[in-house]
Scaffold this motif. Structure first.
Motif, PDB file in Angstrom:
ATOM      1  N   PRO A  25      49.835  57.700  36.939  1.00  0.00           N
ATOM      2  CA  PRO A  25      50.357  56.802  37.973  1.00  0.00           C
ATOM      3  C   PRO A  25      49.260  56.375  38.939  1.00  0.00           C
ATOM      4  O   PRO A  25      48.268  57.069  39.128  1.00  0.00           O
ATOM      5  CB  PRO A  25      51.421  57.639  38.677  1.00  0.00           C
ATOM      6  CG  PRO A  25      51.043  59.058  38.400  1.00  0.00           C
ATOM      7  CD  PRO A  25      50.423  59.048  37.043  1.00  0.00           C
ATOM      8  N   GLU A  26      49.464  55.219  39.546  1.00  0.00           N
ATOM      9  CA  GLU A  26      48.460  54.671  40.456  1.00  0.00           C
ATOM     10  C   GLU A  26      48.152  55.646  41.585  1.00  0.00           C
ATOM     11  O   GLU A  26      46.992  55.827  41.976  1.00  0.00           O
ATOM     12  CB  GLU A  26      48.965  53.347  41.031  1.00  0.00           C
ATOM     13  CG  GLU A  26      47.939  52.613  41.866  1.00  0.00           C
ATOM     14  CD  GLU A  26      48.429  51.229  42.244  1.00  0.00           C
ATOM     15  OE1 GLU A  26      47.861  50.242  41.760  1.00  0.00           O
ATOM     16  OE2 GLU A  26      49.405  51.139  43.015  1.00  0.00           O
TER      17      GLU A  26
ATOM     18  N   ARG B 193      47.917  47.522  42.894  1.00  0.00           N
ATOM     19  CA  ARG B 193      46.555  47.191  43.299  1.00  0.00           C
ATOM     20  C   ARG B 193      45.778  46.654  42.102  1.00  0.00           C
ATOM     21  O   ARG B 193      46.150  46.897  40.946  1.00  0.00           O
ATOM     22  CB  ARG B 193      45.863  48.426  43.885  1.00  0.00           C
ATOM     23  CG  ARG B 193      46.520  48.961  45.139  1.00  0.00           C
ATOM     24  CD  ARG B 193      45.647  49.999  45.833  1.00  0.00           C
ATOM     25  NE  ARG B 193      45.544  51.229  45.066  1.00  0.00           N
ATOM     26  CZ  ARG B 193      46.366  52.257  45.186  1.00  0.00           C
ATOM     27  NH1 ARG B 193      47.396  52.198  46.027  1.00  0.00           N
ATOM     28  NH2 ARG B 193      46.194  53.343  44.466  1.00  0.00           N
ATOM     29  N   PRO B 194      44.677  45.946  42.332  1.00  0.00           N
ATOM     30  CA  PRO B 194      43.892  45.419  41.217  1.00  0.00           C
ATOM     31  C   PRO B 194      43.404  46.529  40.303  1.00  0.00           C
ATOM     32  O   PRO B 194      43.033  47.618  40.754  1.00  0.00           O
ATOM     33  CB  PRO B 194      42.710  44.726  41.912  1.00  0.00           C
ATOM     34  CG  PRO B 194      43.190  44.429  43.288  1.00  0.00           C
ATOM     35  CD  PRO B 194      44.132  45.540  43.641  1.00  0.00           C
TER      36      PRO B 194
ATOM     37  N   ASP C 178      31.898  47.441  40.767  1.00  0.00           N
ATOM     38  CA  ASP C 178      33.350  47.317  40.604  1.00  0.00           C
ATOM     39  C   ASP C 178      33.614  46.457  39.373  1.00  0.00           C
ATOM     40  O   ASP C 178      33.239  45.285  39.326  1.00  0.00           O
ATOM     41  CB  ASP C 178      33.944  46.670  41.865  1.00  0.00           C
ATOM     42  CG  ASP C 178      35.460  46.516  41.799  1.00  0.00           C
ATOM     43  OD1 ASP C 178      36.047  46.694  40.713  1.00  0.00           O
ATOM     44  OD2 ASP C 178      36.066  46.191  42.841  1.00  0.00           O
ATOM     45  N   LEU C 179      34.273  47.064  38.387  1.00  0.00           N
ATOM     46  CA  LEU C 179      34.592  46.374  37.134  1.00  0.00           C
ATOM     47  C   LEU C 179      36.094  46.170  37.048  1.00  0.00           C
ATOM     48  O   LEU C 179      36.877  47.082  37.327  1.00  0.00           O
ATOM     49  CB  LEU C 179      34.114  47.192  35.943  1.00  0.00           C
ATOM     50  CG  LEU C 179      32.595  47.388  35.841  1.00  0.00           C
ATOM     51  CD1 LEU C 179      32.270  48.671  35.092  1.00  0.00           C
ATOM     52  CD2 LEU C 179      31.945  46.205  35.155  1.00  0.00           C
TER      53      LEU C 179
ATOM     54  N   PRO D 247      34.337  48.550  48.533  1.00  0.00           N
ATOM     55  CA  PRO D 247      34.545  47.207  49.067  1.00  0.00           C
ATOM     56  C   PRO D 247      35.780  46.554  48.453  1.00  0.00           C
ATOM     57  O   PRO D 247      36.173  46.856  47.325  1.00  0.00           O
ATOM     58  CB  PRO D 247      33.270  46.464  48.648  1.00  0.00           C
ATOM     59  CG  PRO D 247      32.839  47.162  47.393  1.00  0.00           C
ATOM     60  CD  PRO D 247      33.191  48.608  47.610  1.00  0.00           C
ATOM     61  N   SER D 248      36.411  45.684  49.203  1.00  0.00           N
ATOM     62  CA  SER D 248      37.531  44.889  48.675  1.00  0.00           C
ATOM     63  C   SER D 248      36.958  43.774  47.816  1.00  0.00           C
ATOM     64  O   SER D 248      35.764  43.481  47.836  1.00  0.00           O
ATOM     65  CB  SER D 248      38.364  44.317  49.809  1.00  0.00           C
ATOM     66  OG  SER D 248      37.577  43.410  50.588  1.00  0.00           O
ATOM     67  N   ARG D 249      37.826  43.163  47.061  1.00  0.00           N
ATOM     68  CA  ARG D 249      37.385  42.035  46.238  1.00  0.00           C
ATOM     69  C   ARG D 249      37.589  40.715  46.957  1.00  0.00           C
ATOM     70  O   ARG D 249      37.259  39.675  46.446  1.00  0.00           O
ATOM     71  CB  ARG D 249      38.171  42.029  44.917  1.00  0.00           C
ATOM     72  CG  ARG D 249      37.816  43.208  44.026  1.00  0.00           C
ATOM     73  CD  ARG D 249      38.572  43.145  42.726  1.00  0.00           C
ATOM     74  NE  ARG D 249      38.243  44.282  41.870  1.00  0.00           N
ATOM     75  CZ  ARG D 249      38.816  44.509  40.700  1.00  0.00           C
ATOM     76  NH1 ARG D 249      39.756  43.679  40.245  1.00  0.00           N
ATOM     77  NH2 ARG D 249      38.467  45.548  39.987  1.00  0.00           N
TER      78      ARG D 249
END
Length: 380
Positions: free
Chosen positions: A70-71, A85-86, A103-104, A378-380
């Motif tokens: 689970p997330e 979330r992404p 970040d991939l 970092p956020s995207r």
């Protein structure tokens, strides 16, 4: 020296930040994530070669390397839910010089494309200090755009990045910071050693054309050349000492005939030296570890996975001394199951990081909140 390693979303490593030291021992029971941590480090190294996307594709694509639970892990018996979330595999490290974040994420491609299993690089950052934050960034890549911080502030580069291109390797703009180039070279110099082949057909057993060789290859085929290079550089005494500790009265010599190098071991009581082809698996494996860990010009980081494998218990203490000697020259990370090796290394000053997993993904055992290194994704 690396001071912290951060991994999020990679297999069982849902959210792990662990401290690193000159000599760090990674341990834990089966299934706690030791191999995943080793793989994640190798994936970071692939970024230094511009091969991170290809490495994940070889593992089956992004969906194959993502955390399967689970997330928000809630322990044993928790059921997976729809992600909010992404989807991301995020890797990073801090060091006493520069740090790096990768970040991939899922590709934005036509579903008919043959490359739908290739992840995309969504974000890259190079920073100073213990973790990435706005004031410490010197390079920031977000999707296709890259900017670097110069003396006059941020400069956006006129070079859009492809989804599989790395800002460390593929930037050609002359305003790109030299620090990022130096960081790429440093990451690309990390060395990983995992279960050398010692069977009858092992490349390490065969004579090889020899040239000056900086570091041992993954398959050990240049064992004799690395040993000769270290001796020629005046660093052979450390190798001799390691061999003496493991096999008292023995010494390694390199026979050279028209450019062909052969490693031989002289042992007390024998009338002639034994060629590498005649050595036992354990003896050859120990000599391979000697060459890997004590080269003339040590790499910035050595990562060794289960070095005790196939070694007799009598060689564990010499192995510990070998790893300790290597850590005096460069940073060493050891992944091991061996309680004996852990004790030997702890007595020599190594720091131990024990992993555990109880339905929450991999965690650092007994890591208190204030003991976890500071980190920011970092956020995207």
């Amino acid at each position: 020296m690396l001071t912290a390693l951060a991994i999020s979303g990679y297999r069982s490593l849902v959210d792990v930040v662990l401290p690193l030291h000159p000599l760090t021992v990674i341990t834990g029971a089966n299934g706690t994530g030791k191999s995943n941590l080793y793989r994640a480090l190798r994936l970071l190294a692939e970024a230094g070669h511009g091969r991170a996307v290809a490495a994940i594709a070889r593992e089956g694509g992004l969906d194959s390397v993502l955390w399967a639970g689970p997330e928000t892990p809630q322990g044993l018996g928790a059921q997976g839910t729809k992600r909010t979330r992404p989807v991301a595999v995020r890797l990073g490290f801090a060091s006493d010089e520069l740090g790096y974040v990768l970040d991939l994420g899922l590709p934005q491609a036509d579903p008919r494309s043959p490359f739908t299993r290739d992840p995309e690089i969504k974000r890259e950052q190079v920073f100073t200090g213990p973790f990435a934050r706005p004031g410490t960034l010197i390079l920031d890549r977000q999707r296709t755009g890259v900017r670097v911080r110069g003396d006059q502030g941020w400069v956006s580069l006129n070079q859009p990045m492809g989804p599989g291109q790395s800002a460390l390797l593929d930037l050609t703009d002359g305003t790109a910071l030299p620090e990022s180039v130096a960081l790429q070279h440093r990451i690309a110099s990390w060395r990983f050693y995992d279960h050398f082949r010692t069977d009858a057909g092992s490349p390490a057993r065969a004579p090889q054309i020899g040239t000056r060789t900086r570091w041992l290859s993954d398959d050990g085929s240049d064992l004799a050349a690395v040993w000769a290079t270290t001796q020629d550089a005046g660093r052979g005494a450390s190798l001799d000492q390691a061999v003496e500790q493991a096999f008292p009265g023995s010494r390694v010599q390199i026979a050279v005939n028209e450019g062909v190098f052969r490693l031989q071991l002289r042992q007390p009581g024998l009338l002639r030296p034994l060629d590498a082809a005649e050595l036992s698996d354990g003896t050859l494996r120990f000599l391979l570890l000697c060459a890997a860990l004590l080269p003339a010009d040590p790499p910035p980081l050595l990562v060794v996975n289960e070095p005790e494998s196939s070694l007799h218990e009598s060689l564990i203490a010499p192995l510990g001394a070998l790893l300790t000697a290597a850590s005096a020259q460069t940073q060493v990370i050891v992944v091991t199951h061996s309680a004996v090796l852990r004790r030997v290394l702890a007595q020599a000053g190594a720091e131990t990081v024990e992993l555990e997993s109880a339905g929450y993904g991999t965690r650092v055992r007994d890591q208190l909140p204030l003991e976890r290194p500071s980190w920011h994704w970092p956020s995207r």
